[in-house]
Design a protein around this motif. Structure first.
Motif, PDB file in Angstrom:
ATOM      1  N   HIS A   1       1.076  -1.313  -0.114  1.00 57.61           N
ATOM      2  CA  HIS A   1      -0.034  -0.111   0.213  1.00 57.61           C
ATOM      3  C   HIS A   1       0.937   1.340  -0.147  1.00 57.61           C
ATOM      4  CE1 HIS A   1      -3.110   2.962   2.301  1.00 57.61           C
ATOM      5  NE2 HIS A   1      -2.741   2.741   0.812  1.00 57.61           N
ATOM      6  N   LEU A   2       1.406   2.007  -1.143  1.00 55.42           N
ATOM      7  CA  LEU A   2       1.873   3.173  -1.476  1.00 55.42           C
ATOM      8  C   LEU A   2       0.839   4.376  -1.608  1.00 55.42           C
ATOM      9  CD1 LEU A   2       4.671   4.346  -2.042  1.00 55.42           C
ATOM     10  CD2 LEU A   2       4.135   3.337  -4.285  1.00 55.42           C
ATOM     11  N   LYS A   3       1.586   5.164  -0.945  1.00 58.40           N
ATOM     12  CA  LYS A   3       0.658   7.050  -0.955  1.00 58.40           C
ATOM     13  C   LYS A   3       1.718   7.978  -1.919  1.00 58.40           C
ATOM     14  CE  LYS A   3      -1.838  10.331   1.273  1.00 58.40           C
ATOM     15  NZ  LYS A   3      -2.416  10.521   2.567  1.00 58.40           N
ATOM     16  N   LEU A   4       1.404   8.406  -3.017  1.00 57.99           N
ATOM     17  CA  LEU A   4       1.965   9.097  -3.644  1.00 57.99           C
ATOM     18  C   LEU A   4       1.707  10.420  -2.933  1.00 57.99           C
ATOM     19  CD1 LEU A   4       3.045   7.785  -6.857  1.00 57.99           C
ATOM     20  CD2 LEU A   4       4.745   7.925  -4.787  1.00 57.99           C
ATOM     21  N   THR A   5       2.207  11.676  -2.609  1.00 55.42           N
ATOM     22  CA  THR A   5       1.501  13.067  -2.983  1.00 55.42           C
ATOM     23  C   THR A   5       2.423  14.059  -3.760  1.00 55.42           C
ATOM     24  OG1 THR A   5       0.975  12.656  -0.737  1.00 55.42           O
ATOM     25  CG2 THR A   5       1.076  14.300  -1.756  1.00 55.42           C
TER      26      THR A   5
ATOM     27  N   GLN B   1      -3.124  17.170  -5.206  1.00 55.84           N
ATOM     28  CA  GLN B   1      -2.785  15.933  -6.306  1.00 55.84           C
ATOM     29  C   GLN B   1      -1.532  14.775  -5.210  1.00 55.84           C
ATOM     30  OE1 GLN B   1      -1.167  17.444 -10.163  1.00 55.84           O
ATOM     31  NE2 GLN B   1      -0.572  18.389  -8.750  1.00 55.84           N
ATOM     32  N   GLU B   2      -2.524  13.792  -5.260  1.00 54.15           N
ATOM     33  CA  GLU B   2      -2.346  12.287  -4.814  1.00 54.15           C
ATOM     34  C   GLU B   2      -3.142  11.318  -5.656  1.00 54.15           C
ATOM     35  OE1 GLU B   2      -3.988  12.816  -0.114  1.00 54.15           O
ATOM     36  OE2 GLU B   2      -5.942  13.008  -1.175  1.00 54.15           O
ATOM     37  N   GLU B   3      -2.305  10.209  -5.194  1.00 51.84           N
ATOM     38  CA  GLU B   3      -2.855   8.784  -5.274  1.00 51.84           C
ATOM     39  C   GLU B   3      -2.444   8.018  -4.235  1.00 51.84           C
ATOM     40  OE1 GLU B   3      -3.594   7.415  -8.321  1.00 51.84           O
ATOM     41  OE2 GLU B   3      -2.595   8.351  -9.891  1.00 51.84           O
ATOM     42  N   SER B   4      -3.505   7.071  -4.053  1.00 51.76           N
ATOM     43  CA  SER B   4      -3.555   5.980  -3.657  1.00 51.76           C
ATOM     44  C   SER B   4      -2.763   4.489  -3.673  1.00 51.76           C
ATOM     45  CB  SER B   4      -4.315   5.627  -2.050  1.00 51.76           C
ATOM     46  OG  SER B   4      -3.997   4.639  -1.327  1.00 51.76           O
ATOM     47  N   ILE B   5      -2.140   4.033  -3.784  1.00 52.62           N
ATOM     48  CA  ILE B   5      -1.847   2.554  -4.212  1.00 52.62           C
ATOM     49  C   ILE B   5      -1.390   1.370  -4.218  1.00 52.62           C
ATOM     50  CG2 ILE B   5      -0.573   1.672  -6.677  1.00 52.62           C
ATOM     51  CD1 ILE B   5       0.603   4.704  -7.068  1.00 52.62           C
ATOM     52  N   TYR B   6      -2.118   0.379  -4.542  1.00 56.73           N
ATOM     53  CA  TYR B   6      -2.078  -0.997  -4.032  1.00 56.73           C
ATOM     54  C   TYR B   6      -1.046  -1.823  -4.991  1.00 56.73           C
ATOM     55  CZ  TYR B   6      -5.115   0.093  -0.104  1.00 56.73           C
ATOM     56  OH  TYR B   6      -5.708   0.521   0.626  1.00 56.73           O
ATOM     57  N   VAL B   7      -0.840  -2.540  -4.642  1.00 57.59           N
ATOM     58  CA  VAL B   7       0.393  -3.271  -5.686  1.00 57.59           C
ATOM     59  C   VAL B   7       0.521  -4.707  -5.566  1.00 57.59           C
ATOM     60  CG1 VAL B   7       2.343  -4.189  -6.834  1.00 57.59           C
ATOM     61  CG2 VAL B   7       2.286  -1.231  -6.092  1.00 57.59           C
TER      62      VAL B   7
ATOM     63  N   TYR C   1       0.548  14.707 -13.896  1.00 60.02           N
ATOM     64  CA  TYR C   1       0.145  16.006 -13.020  1.00 60.02           C
ATOM     65  C   TYR C   1       1.264  17.171 -13.195  1.00 60.02           C
ATOM     66  CZ  TYR C   1      -1.793  12.242  -9.658  1.00 60.02           C
ATOM     67  OH  TYR C   1      -2.964  11.679  -9.178  1.00 60.02           O
ATOM     68  N   SER C   2       1.527  17.616 -11.864  1.00 58.40           N
ATOM     69  CA  SER C   2       1.846  18.903 -12.012  1.00 58.40           C
ATOM     70  C   SER C   2       2.662  18.993 -10.837  1.00 58.40           C
ATOM     71  CB  SER C   2       0.669  20.268 -12.626  1.00 58.40           C
ATOM     72  OG  SER C   2       2.255  21.393 -12.300  1.00 58.40           O
ATOM     73  N   PHE C   3       3.965  18.894 -11.171  1.00 57.19           N
ATOM     74  CA  PHE C   3       4.716  18.797  -9.976  1.00 57.19           C
ATOM     75  C   PHE C   3       6.376  19.413  -9.988  1.00 57.19           C
ATOM     76  CE2 PHE C   3       5.622  15.208 -12.051  1.00 57.19           C
ATOM     77  CZ  PHE C   3       6.896  14.644 -11.306  1.00 57.19           C
ATOM     78  N   ARG C   4       6.878  19.325  -8.694  1.00 56.04           N
ATOM     79  CA  ARG C   4       8.612  19.287  -8.778  1.00 56.04           C
ATOM     80  C   ARG C   4       8.966  18.693  -7.433  1.00 56.04           C
ATOM     81  NH1 ARG C   4      13.071  24.356  -7.693  1.00 56.04           N
ATOM     82  NH2 ARG C   4      14.166  22.548  -6.591  1.00 56.04           N
ATOM     83  N   TYR C   5       7.564  17.939  -6.526  1.00 56.41           N
ATOM     84  CA  TYR C   5       8.099  17.109  -5.299  1.00 56.41           C
ATOM     85  C   TYR C   5       7.597  16.239  -5.617  1.00 56.41           C
ATOM     86  CZ  TYR C   5      10.439  21.245  -4.049  1.00 56.41           C
ATOM     87  OH  TYR C   5      11.421  22.921  -3.889  1.00 56.41           O
ATOM     88  N   ILE C   6       7.954  14.933  -5.240  1.00 55.72           N
ATOM     89  CA  ILE C   6       6.767  14.031  -4.896  1.00 55.72           C
ATOM     90  C   ILE C   6       7.161  13.104  -3.324  1.00 55.72           C
ATOM     91  CG2 ILE C   6       5.929  11.732  -5.733  1.00 55.72           C
ATOM     92  CD1 ILE C   6       7.101  12.342  -8.280  1.00 55.72           C
ATOM     93  N   LYS C   7       5.876  12.922  -2.975  1.00 59.04           N
ATOM     94  CA  LYS C   7       5.701  12.550  -0.959  1.00 59.04           C
ATOM     95  C   LYS C   7       6.039  11.276  -1.371  1.00 59.04           C
ATOM     96  CE  LYS C   7       4.012  13.731   1.757  1.00 59.04           C
ATOM     97  NZ  LYS C   7       3.499  14.473   2.954  1.00 59.04           N
ATOM     98  N   PHE C   8       6.779  10.353  -1.208  1.00 53.76           N
ATOM     99  CA  PHE C   8       6.368   8.229  -1.028  1.00 53.76           C
ATOM    100  C   PHE C   8       6.495   8.662   0.801  1.00 53.76           C
ATOM    101  CE2 PHE C   8       8.635   9.727  -4.973  1.00 53.76           C
ATOM    102  CZ  PHE C   8       8.378   8.332  -5.857  1.00 53.76           C
ATOM    103  N   GLU C   9       5.391   7.290   0.821  1.00 59.19           N
ATOM    104  CA  GLU C   9       4.228   7.133   1.598  1.00 59.19           C
ATOM    105  C   GLU C   9       4.578   5.877   1.736  1.00 59.19           C
ATOM    106  OE1 GLU C   9       2.360   9.730   4.393  1.00 59.19           O
ATOM    107  OE2 GLU C   9       1.896  10.397   2.755  1.00 59.19           O
ATOM    108  N   VAL C  10       5.217   4.418   2.922  1.00 62.02           N
ATOM    109  CA  VAL C  10       5.004   3.728   2.367  1.00 62.02           C
ATOM    110  C   VAL C  10       3.861   3.237   3.642  1.00 62.02           C
ATOM    111  CG1 VAL C  10       5.724   0.905   2.643  1.00 62.02           C
ATOM    112  CG2 VAL C  10       7.164   2.881   1.706  1.00 62.02           C
ATOM    113  N   VAL C  11       3.053   3.171   3.155  1.00 60.79           N
ATOM    114  CA  VAL C  11       1.633   2.776   4.859  1.00 60.79           C
ATOM    115  C   VAL C  11       1.561   1.515   4.733  1.00 60.79           C
ATOM    116  CG1 VAL C  11      -1.164   2.895   4.022  1.00 60.79           C
ATOM    117  CG2 VAL C  11       0.713   4.435   3.273  1.00 60.79           C
ATOM    118  N   ASP C  12       2.067   0.341   4.011  1.00 59.20           N
ATOM    119  CA  ASP C  12       1.648  -0.739   4.821  1.00 59.20           C
ATOM    120  C   ASP C  12       3.030  -1.723   3.564  1.00 59.20           C
ATOM    121  OD1 ASP C  12       1.990  -2.884   6.413  1.00 59.20           O
ATOM    122  OD2 ASP C  12      -0.411  -2.799   7.613  1.00 59.20           O
ATOM    123  N   THR C  13       3.722  -2.577   4.300  1.00 57.63           N
ATOM    124  CA  THR C  13       3.961  -3.608   3.337  1.00 57.63           C
ATOM    125  C   THR C  13       3.170  -5.077   3.716  1.00 57.63           C
ATOM    126  OG1 THR C  13       6.196  -3.869   4.962  1.00 57.63           O
ATOM    127  CG2 THR C  13       5.524  -2.950   2.209  1.00 57.63           C
TER     128      THR C  13
END
Length: 526
Positions: free
Chosen positions: A105-109, A134-140, A153-165
């Motif tokens: 479970h990955l969250k991108l901002t 602008q955010e995405e919640s992804i399940y892989v 997306y329109s951005f300069r920065y991306i924040k990666f949050e590993v919600v769970d493995t």
């Protein structure tokens, strides 16, 4: 043309689909230029009271180290792509440790500014939709795997949050890329090489702003609203003529607006392009008139007579509709049943500046009528004379040295600027009015780069190039100091937290109407 007109009902408005115009626009659809960009640095966002919105990005390592790092539940990191990007993000993700026994479970901002990395989107409480954040919640489910995000997306920065493995594995990231898209070819832009390094940098950032807003159409902002707005189009077109020279894109946008007027012949303030061409049900007095000025600018730049002939009837119709709003004194009726944009200032009365926009537009329509030998010419000349006389009689206050607006005789910057641009006064009096404006500085000021553009242009018109450069540096130069790598939708140097939407999180930090310094510098040889 009548046989090619279809009638469609859209949200209580009747819209005509003029198919030849729409087909012409589709034939001019540009091929997007694509490039692959990779991140530069790992950063952390730290509190800084001297930084814009109280946050700044601090570099903590090269992004190339991503291949030797791995992350588990609760970990997060921020990547800096070094500059503003508009495009599609792709990455490889692989497991570290035991075989993955649960989905990732990955969250991108995504953020254009550090504040979007620092303040939780859940704190947003504004009046426009939070879905623009602008955010995405992804399940892989299957690892290793290639992730290709479908949204642009329109951005300069991306924040990666590993919600769970799971307790058994961690993850590593490789080949993080942004596949950028634009219809602005940077190779066609001539270098400025200005002797003033500040103007050089302002020009560079202006061009980047315009480029990132050039997509299938001239978008207002690639983060928000991603639409074709007439006010933005007019300014983008001017900047484009001096830089990318993608004049067919201007022509395409003109035909799109002309292709879907309402039942009265009025063009909408903005258009939705996908999944099909739909005009918004927003109609702005000043924006409809800007269709005329944009056509005027396009013709005198490109000398495309065929397009002028085809679009003149709908351009002239915008003036006819505007004239219907005049009272018996030839002054615009100021009531609650209309909307003219002009600027975002919440206390700004729109009557005076809108009166000036009408005069400004009729003068340009007269030039087009002359080219066409139109039978509307004498009518336009007569109405112009009547309206200018009425404006001077009813809105000019000699004792105050200003034009007024509305029932309370409001004195605003916007009214004076547009009256100067409309040249209601003679050149000497116009110059005096701008000097008086800068000296007195009325309380109802300016809040957007849109109106600051017209302020700078008004100063140039009255022969005050030095003052124009000073204003340009004081506004867009100050944005640079506050960290702009593309210029913003909103900026008030005296109130840097300003947002008409309720939060700076939702503001657009790459916005079309802020791209015009490159036009001002290059066209006027500042």
């Amino acid at each position: 043309m009548t046989n090619n007109v279809k009638i469609q009902k859209v949200e209580s408005q009747t819209v005509k689909h003029i198919e030849p115009f729409i087909m012409q626009a589709e034939n001019l659809k540009p091929k997007l230029i694509k490039n692959v960009v990779t991140p530069y640095h790992f950063v952390e966002v730290v509190a800084d009271s001297d930084a814009m919105h109280g946050w700044r990005a601090k570099t903590i390592g090269p992004a190339a180290e991503i291949v030797i790092r791995n992350y588990g539940k609760g970990d997060q990191f921020i990547l800096d792509f070094g500059d503003h990007q508009v495009g599609y993000v792709k990455m490889d993700i692989r497991p570290i440790g035991s075989p993955p026994d649960a989905p990732l479970h990955l969250k991108l901002t995504f953020g254009e500014m550090p504040v979007e990395m620092a303040e939780p989107f859940e704190s947003y409480d504004g009046w426009i939709s939070s879905s623009w954040l602008q955010e995405e919640s992804i399940y892989v489910d299957v690892l290793p795997g290639r992730i290709e995000l479908p949204r642009r997306y329109s951005f300069r920065y991306i924040k990666f949050e590993v919600v769970d493995t799971s307790l058994k594995y961690r993850v590593a990231f490789d080949n993080i890329q942004c596949h950028t898209v634009t219809s602005g070819n940077k190779e066609l832009v001539k270098p400025l090489n200005h002797s003033d390094p500040i103007l050089n940098q302002i020009d560079k950032v202006s061009i980047k702003t315009l480029q990132d807003c050039m997509q299938d159409v001239f978008e207002d902002g690639p983060k928000r609203d991603r639409r074709l707005w007439l006010g933005d189009l007019r300014l983008q077109a001017l900047a484009n003529y001096e830089t990318f020279q993608n004049n067919d894109l201007v022509k395409r946008c003109l035909y799109l607006f002309a292709g879907v007027p309402n039942s009265k012949g009025k063009v909408a303030a903005n258009l939705f392009i996908k999944p099909s061409l739909i005009p918004d049900d927003t109609y702005l007095f000043d924006y409809s008139l800007l269709f005329v000025t944009t056509l005027h600018d396009y013709y005198f730049k490109v000398k495309d007579y065929e397009t002028l002939v085809e679009l003149w009837p709908i351009a002239y119709r915008q003036i006819e509709i505007a004239l219907e709003r005049l009272d018996e004194h030839n002054i615009l009726k100021d009531s609650d049943d209309w909307w003219s944009f002009i600027d975002w200032h919440e206390k700004l009365n729109k009557q005076g500046p809108s009166q000036a926009v009408l005069i400004y537009t009729i003068k340009r329509a007269i030039k087009l009528a002359e080219i066409l030998s139109s039978d509307k010419l004498s009518f336009l000349e007569k109405r112009l004379q009547d309206i200018v006389e009425a404006t001077f009689t009813h809105l000019w206050r000699k004792d105050k040295g200003f034009f007024v607006s509305g029932s309370e005789n409001q004195i605003s910057w916007a009214t004076q600027i547009w009256m100067v641009l409309a040249e209601v006064l003679d050149p000497r009096e116009n110059n005096q009015l701008m000097h008086h404006l800068l000296l007195e500085q009325p309380e109802i000021g300016l809040t957007t780069p849109y109106m600051y553009h017209y302020l700078v242009e008004a100063l140039i018109l009255v022969g005050e190039k030095d003052k124009a450069v000073n204003q340009l540096k004081a506004y867009w130069g100050e944005m640079l100091k506050d960290g702009a790598d593309t210029f913003w939708e909103l900026y008030d140097p005296n109130n840097k937290e300003f947002s008409p939407y309720g939060s700076q999180l939702i503001n657009s930090y790459c916005h079309a109407w802020s791209c015009t310094p490159t036009y001002l510098i290059r066209y006027y040889n500042l």
